[in-house]
Design a protein around this motif. Structure first.
Motif, PDB file in Angstrom:
ATOM      1  N   MET A   1       0.841  -1.176   0.000  1.00 20.40           N
ATOM      2  CA  MET A   1       0.000   0.000   0.000  1.00 20.40           C
ATOM      3  C   MET A   1       0.892   1.248   0.000  1.00 20.40           C
ATOM      4  N   THR A   2       0.670   2.145  -0.946  1.00 17.67           N
ATOM      5  CA  THR A   2       1.436   3.376  -1.044  1.00 17.67           C
ATOM      6  C   THR A   2       0.599   4.524  -0.513  1.00 17.67           C
ATOM      7  N   THR A   3       1.191   5.284   0.377  1.00 17.83           N
ATOM      8  CA  THR A   3       0.518   6.452   0.914  1.00 17.83           C
ATOM      9  C   THR A   3       1.083   7.686   0.239  1.00 17.83           C
ATOM     10  N   THR A   4       0.209   8.525  -0.289  1.00 20.16           N
ATOM     11  CA  THR A   4       0.650   9.747  -0.919  1.00 20.16           C
ATOM     12  C   THR A   4       0.796  10.828   0.137  1.00 20.16           C
ATOM     13  N   ARG A   5       1.950  11.470   0.135  1.00 18.92           N
ATOM     14  CA  ARG A   5       2.187  12.587   1.050  1.00 18.92           C
ATOM     15  C   ARG A   5       2.120  13.874   0.241  1.00 18.92           C
ATOM     16  N   THR A   6       1.443  14.860   0.803  1.00 18.30           N
ATOM     17  CA  THR A   6       1.265  16.127   0.104  1.00 18.30           C
ATOM     18  C   THR A   6       2.159  17.191   0.706  1.00 18.30           C
ATOM     19  N   LEU A   7       2.913  17.863  -0.158  1.00 18.44           N
ATOM     20  CA  LEU A   7       3.800  18.949   0.228  1.00 18.44           C
ATOM     21  C   LEU A   7       3.273  20.242  -0.368  1.00 18.44           C
ATOM     22  N   TYR A   8       3.096  21.237   0.476  1.00 22.53           N
ATOM     23  CA  TYR A   8       2.825  22.580  -0.015  1.00 22.53           C
ATOM     24  C   TYR A   8       4.171  23.285  -0.167  1.00 22.53           C
ATOM     25  N   LEU A   9       4.506  23.657  -1.388  1.00 23.69           N
ATOM     26  CA  LEU A   9       5.684  24.477  -1.672  1.00 23.69           C
ATOM     27  C   LEU A   9       5.186  25.908  -1.774  1.00 23.69           C
ATOM     28  N   ILE A  10       5.614  26.736  -0.834  1.00 26.90           N
ATOM     29  CA  ILE A  10       5.193  28.129  -0.797  1.00 26.90           C
ATOM     30  C   ILE A  10       6.396  28.978  -1.184  1.00 26.90           C
ATOM     31  N   ALA A  11       6.249  29.712  -2.290  1.00 29.88           N
ATOM     32  CA  ALA A  11       7.368  30.469  -2.847  1.00 29.88           C
ATOM     33  C   ALA A  11       7.088  31.963  -2.799  1.00 29.88           C
ATOM     34  N   CYS A  12       8.086  32.697  -2.321  1.00 28.41           N
ATOM     35  CA  CYS A  12       8.034  34.154  -2.269  1.00 28.41           C
ATOM     36  C   CYS A  12       8.771  34.734  -3.479  1.00 28.41           C
ATOM     37  N   ALA A  13       8.591  36.024  -3.692  1.00 27.06           N
ATOM     38  CA  ALA A  13       9.211  36.699  -4.831  1.00 27.06           C
ATOM     39  C   ALA A  13      10.678  37.022  -4.545  1.00 27.06           C
ATOM     40  N   ALA A  14      11.515  36.051  -4.760  1.00 27.67           N
ATOM     41  CA  ALA A  14      12.967  36.191  -4.710  1.00 27.67           C
ATOM     42  C   ALA A  14      13.503  35.464  -5.939  1.00 27.67           C
ATOM     43  N   PRO A  15      14.689  35.810  -6.399  1.00 26.93           N
ATOM     44  CA  PRO A  15      15.188  35.228  -7.650  1.00 26.93           C
ATOM     45  C   PRO A  15      15.059  33.704  -7.798  1.00 26.93           C
ATOM     46  N   PRO A  16      15.278  32.875  -6.747  1.00 28.07           N
ATOM     47  CA  PRO A  16      15.126  31.432  -6.962  1.00 28.07           C
ATOM     48  C   PRO A  16      13.707  31.002  -7.374  1.00 28.07           C
ATOM     49  N   ALA A  30      11.212  12.422  -4.448  1.00 28.59           N
ATOM     50  CA  ALA A  30      11.280  11.949  -3.059  1.00 28.59           C
ATOM     51  C   ALA A  30       9.926  11.435  -2.564  1.00 28.59           C
ATOM     52  N   GLY A  31       8.945  11.363  -3.460  1.00 26.11           N
ATOM     53  CA  GLY A  31       7.659  10.776  -3.108  1.00 26.11           C
ATOM     54  C   GLY A  31       6.569  11.746  -2.690  1.00 26.11           C
ATOM     55  N   TRP A  32       6.768  13.026  -2.914  1.00 30.30           N
ATOM     56  CA  TRP A  32       5.774  14.016  -2.526  1.00 30.30           C
ATOM     57  C   TRP A  32       4.855  14.377  -3.680  1.00 30.30           C
ATOM     58  N   ASP A  33       3.572  14.583  -3.378  1.00 31.48           N
ATOM     59  CA  ASP A  33       2.620  15.212  -4.287  1.00 31.48           C
ATOM     60  C   ASP A  33       2.732  16.703  -3.976  1.00 31.48           C
ATOM     61  N   VAL A  34       3.208  17.503  -4.922  1.00 31.13           N
ATOM     62  CA  VAL A  34       3.529  18.904  -4.659  1.00 31.13           C
ATOM     63  C   VAL A  34       2.400  19.814  -5.119  1.00 31.13           C
ATOM     64  N   ALA A 174      19.035  20.859  -0.205  1.00 28.94           N
ATOM     65  CA  ALA A 174      19.114  20.878   1.267  1.00 28.94           C
ATOM     66  C   ALA A 174      17.720  20.967   1.861  1.00 28.94           C
ATOM     67  N   ALA A 175      16.846  21.756   1.231  1.00 26.79           N
ATOM     68  CA  ALA A 175      15.470  21.878   1.725  1.00 26.79           C
ATOM     69  C   ALA A 175      14.696  20.575   1.535  1.00 26.79           C
ATOM     70  N   ILE A 176      14.854  19.953   0.381  1.00 25.89           N
ATOM     71  CA  ILE A 176      14.159  18.677   0.120  1.00 25.89           C
ATOM     72  C   ILE A 176      14.659  17.628   1.118  1.00 25.89           C
ATOM     73  N   ASP A 177      15.959  17.596   1.355  1.00 17.50           N
ATOM     74  CA  ASP A 177      16.530  16.625   2.293  1.00 17.50           C
ATOM     75  C   ASP A 177      16.072  16.847   3.730  1.00 17.50           C
ATOM     76  N   ALA A 178      15.692  18.081   4.077  1.00 14.84           N
ATOM     77  CA  ALA A 178      15.253  18.396   5.437  1.00 14.84           C
ATOM     78  C   ALA A 178      13.792  18.039   5.701  1.00 14.84           C
ATOM     79  N   LEU A 179      13.055  17.709   4.646  1.00 15.53           N
ATOM     80  CA  LEU A 179      11.650  17.312   4.813  1.00 15.53           C
ATOM     81  C   LEU A 179      11.558  15.966   5.516  1.00 15.53           C
ATOM     82  N   PRO A 180      10.443  15.707   6.206  1.00 17.55           N
ATOM     83  CA  PRO A 180      10.323  14.396   6.869  1.00 17.55           C
ATOM     84  C   PRO A 180      10.347  13.253   5.862  1.00 17.55           C
ATOM     85  N   ALA A 181      10.957  12.163   6.249  1.00 13.49           N
ATOM     86  CA  ALA A 181      11.074  11.002   5.347  1.00 13.49           C
ATOM     87  C   ALA A 181       9.761  10.253   5.245  1.00 13.49           C
TER      88      ALA A 181
END
Length: 181
Positions: A1-16, A30-34, A174-181
């Protein structure tokens, strides 16, 4: 059974924010539904792009890109988040967030996220002059004390001199790696 994990990516107005496909693809790998939420300024940046950036981001995530509050009569169009990544995080949003201000959808979600106990990772992007404002270090500590993993300094984002940033050196992974596994 695969559980889908949902990630909210919240982006501000900066060059990246011009490179949002990079973290979206990395999080998906990494298995996230973004789901992508933009600040109003970040949305304006993406909307003025004649290449259809918003449509491309919606196609990449499979969800509408949100940037403003819905009306009470409108249904939610995104699944509930299991975690939140705020990247790039501007000093403006940092300071409002630490003060509990939720005058935009992005701020409302992250202020509420703390209260809900959601895992939240934040990857800043500001220059060292902005970082020297007395509110910035104080508010970094406020958010860290509230449980936010704020990646500033070694292993995260290191501020640069004004107008000297290297967009391609932004540490998305680094940010993706810091998310919960």
């Amino acid at each position: 059974m695969t559980t889908t994990r949902t990630l909210y990516l919240i982006a501000c107005a900066a060059p990246p924010a011009r490179r949002l496909p990079t973290p979206i693809r990395a999080a998906q790998a990494a298995g996230w539904d973004v789901c992508l939420i933009l600040t109003p300024s970040a949305h304006r940046w993406a909307s003025e792009d004649a290449t259809g950036e918003i449509a491309a981001l919606e196609q990449l995530t499979g969800h509408p890109v949100r940037w403003q509050y819905k009306l009470p009569s409108q249904p939610d169009v995104l699944p509930s988040p299991d975690a939140i990544l705020v990247a790039p995080l501007t000093a403006n949003t940092l300071n409002k967030w630490a003060a509990g201000i939720s005058d935009t959808l992005a701020l409302g979600l992250i202020t509420e996220g703390i209260g809900l106990g959601l895992p939240i990772v934040a990857l800043p992007h500001w220059n060292d002059a902005q970082g020297r404002h007395p509110a910035v270090p104080r508010n970094v500590e406020t958010l860290r004390d509230a449980g936010v993993t704020l990646l500033l300094g070694n292993g995260g984002f290191v501020p640069h001199q004004p107008r000297q940033g290297d967009l391609d050196a932004y540490p998305w992974q680094a940010a993706i790696d810091a998310l919960p596994a």
